[in-house]
Design an enzyme around this catalytic site. Structure first.
Site, PDB file in Angstrom:
ATOM      1  N   TYR A  41      43.354  50.415  48.077  1.00 46.73           N
ATOM      2  CA  TYR A  41      43.267  49.135  47.386  1.00 46.73           C
ATOM      3  C   TYR A  41      44.619  48.453  47.460  1.00 46.73           C
ATOM      4  CZ  TYR A  41      42.598  45.693  43.698  1.00 46.73           C
ATOM      5  OH  TYR A  41      42.524  44.509  42.991  1.00 46.73           O
ATOM      6  N   ASP A  63      43.027  42.238  46.837  1.00 42.99           N
ATOM      7  CA  ASP A  63      42.921  41.309  45.717  1.00 42.99           C
ATOM      8  C   ASP A  63      43.298  39.907  46.210  1.00 42.99           C
ATOM      9  OD1 ASP A  63      43.217  39.852  43.386  1.00 42.99           O
ATOM     10  OD2 ASP A  63      44.614  41.256  42.437  1.00 42.99           O
ATOM     11  N   ASP A 105      42.882  37.140  44.304  1.00 42.81           N
ATOM     12  CA  ASP A 105      43.021  36.291  43.119  1.00 42.81           C
ATOM     13  C   ASP A 105      41.861  35.290  43.017  1.00 42.81           C
ATOM     14  OD1 ASP A 105      45.242  37.637  42.268  1.00 42.81           O
ATOM     15  OD2 ASP A 105      46.680  36.189  43.018  1.00 42.81           O
ATOM     16  N   HIS A 153      38.242  40.624  46.921  1.00 45.01           N
ATOM     17  CA  HIS A 153      37.540  40.111  45.743  1.00 45.01           C
ATOM     18  C   HIS A 153      38.150  38.790  45.291  1.00 45.01           C
ATOM     19  CE1 HIS A 153      40.609  41.585  42.840  1.00 45.01           C
ATOM     20  NE2 HIS A 153      40.559  42.760  43.452  1.00 45.01           N
ATOM     21  N   GLU A 196      38.073  36.052  42.082  1.00 41.22           N
ATOM     22  CA  GLU A 196      37.774  36.082  40.655  1.00 41.22           C
ATOM     23  C   GLU A 196      37.432  34.701  40.109  1.00 41.22           C
ATOM     24  OE1 GLU A 196      42.172  36.321  38.669  1.00 41.22           O
ATOM     25  OE2 GLU A 196      41.648  37.779  40.213  1.00 41.22           O
ATOM     26  N   CYS A 212      47.096  38.327  34.686  1.00 37.53           N
ATOM     27  CA  CYS A 212      46.628  39.712  34.799  1.00 37.53           C
ATOM     28  C   CYS A 212      45.348  39.889  34.007  1.00 37.53           C
ATOM     29  CB  CYS A 212      47.710  40.658  34.302  1.00 37.53           C
ATOM     30  SG  CYS A 212      47.181  42.383  34.219  1.00 37.53           S
ATOM     31  N   GLU A 235      35.722  42.944  35.265  1.00 32.34           N
ATOM     32  CA  GLU A 235      37.064  43.287  34.800  1.00 32.34           C
ATOM     33  C   GLU A 235      37.086  43.523  33.288  1.00 32.34           C
ATOM     34  OE1 GLU A 235      39.664  44.720  35.124  1.00 32.34           O
ATOM     35  OE2 GLU A 235      41.204  43.413  35.973  1.00 32.34           O
ATOM     36  N   ASN A 254      37.925  49.287  37.351  1.00 33.13           N
ATOM     37  CA  ASN A 254      39.378  49.189  37.448  1.00 33.13           C
ATOM     38  C   ASN A 254      39.998  50.093  36.397  1.00 33.13           C
ATOM     39  OD1 ASN A 254      42.045  48.472  37.665  1.00 33.13           O
ATOM     40  ND2 ASN A 254      41.793  46.405  36.867  1.00 33.13           N
TER      41      ASN A 254
END
Length: 299
Positions: free
Chosen positions: A48, A89, A91, A116, A118, A126, A191, A213
């Site tokens: 990851y 990631d 974002d 991913h 989001e 975060c 998340e 996660n």
């Protein structure tokens, strides 16, 4: 030597095939290319690449300050060093739907297996901090549709991350997860789930792989792989763990230098030079050019 021998499109296909079995895949977070190679050697199923780690590595907080160029470059550096699939990631996709589309294509070119996107408001923060804000359904779904439409390799995994649990509650997270899958998401990253029962609720709501996660010091308890497998989780990540451990070790080493003036007592905790050179594959380079590796590393 130099690069992975497995082409990116093959990594993506194999990643999809393993996900389709329903098994749980373990993806520790690689904080640099060398750590990705160590993850592979230890026998994990993937790596990851965390946006929080990348921003921290640059001395920045995880609030959307990194750029697509920086993320794609780090993704390419890590993906090239391992035969494992890399999930990255991305974002919020670095902008509006057109930017999301460009993000996916640049990450495809970087050689990662998936990304991913989001549903936080941009600039994001975060996922385990308070005060997050999420976009409305229309905006969240447009991001995922743009990502799916933009990919050229059908095996590139488009994962939708939703942060809505911390803002509007579990029921909203279930509804958002369903809508994201309907928009074309191949997998869902809910998340900041707080309990195993919450993961189970997402599992029951969608028929695509889901990700857990397991970041330290966050909103979620640190469940074991077996616990997550039992509630139907398909991917588990430990995004910042290796960086935290490495930085903790560095902190203690610097304290030892200040207090003792040497690191002799910490030698048993260090990776030996021989282990490092083996991980880098000095001997592989020597097979290519015998003048490269002509020294003793046993001492």
């Amino acid at each position: 030597m130099l690069h992975s021998t497995v082409p990116a499109h093959v990594k993506r296909r194999l990643f999809r095939e393993r996900l389709a079995t329903g098994e749980l895949l373990r993806l520790p977070g690689a904080f640099n290319p060398l750590s990705a190679r160590l993850i592979e050697r230890k026998g994990f199923e993937g790596v990851y690449i965390s946006g929080a780690v990348l921003s921290a590595d640059l001395g920045l907080p995880d609030i959307g300050l990194t750029t697509l160029t920086e993320v794609a470059a780090r993704g390419a550096q890590i993906a090239r060093t391992t035969d494992l699939p890399a999930l990255i990631d991305a974002d919020t996709g670095f902008g509006e739907p057109m930017n999301v589309a460009r993000t996916i294509q640049m990450l495809e070119d970087a050689g990662v297996a998936g990304a991913h996107i989001e549903d936080q408001v941009n600039p994001k923060r975060c996922g385990h901090l308070d005060g997050k804000a999420v976009v409305d359904d229309t905006t969240a779904l447009r991001r995922i549709r743009a990502a799916v439409d933009a990919r050229r390799d059908e095996n590139f995994l488009v994962m939708a991350r939703t942060d809505i649990r911390a803002v509007e509650g579990l029921d909203a997270a279930v509804d958002r997860a369903k809508a994201l899958v309907d928009a074309g998401a191949d997998a869902v990253f809910p998340e900041a789930m707080r309990t195993l029962e919450e993961f189970a609720a997402i599992r029951a709501a969608v028929d695509v792989p889901i990700l857990a996660n397991m970041t330290e010091f966050g909103k979620s308890d640190l469940f074991s792989v077996d616990q997550l497998r039992d509630v139907g989780v398909n991917i588990v990540i430990w995004p910042v763990s290796l960086l935290r451990i490495a930085m903790g070790a560095a902190d203690r080493a610097l304290d030892a230098l200040l207090s003792e003036g040497r690191l002799t007592e910490l030698l048993p905790q260090m990776q030996h030079r021989a282990e490092l050179y083996d991980l880098i594959d000095y001997e592989g380079y020597n097979r290519f050019d015998s003048s490269v590796f002509d020294f003793d590393i046993t001492r």
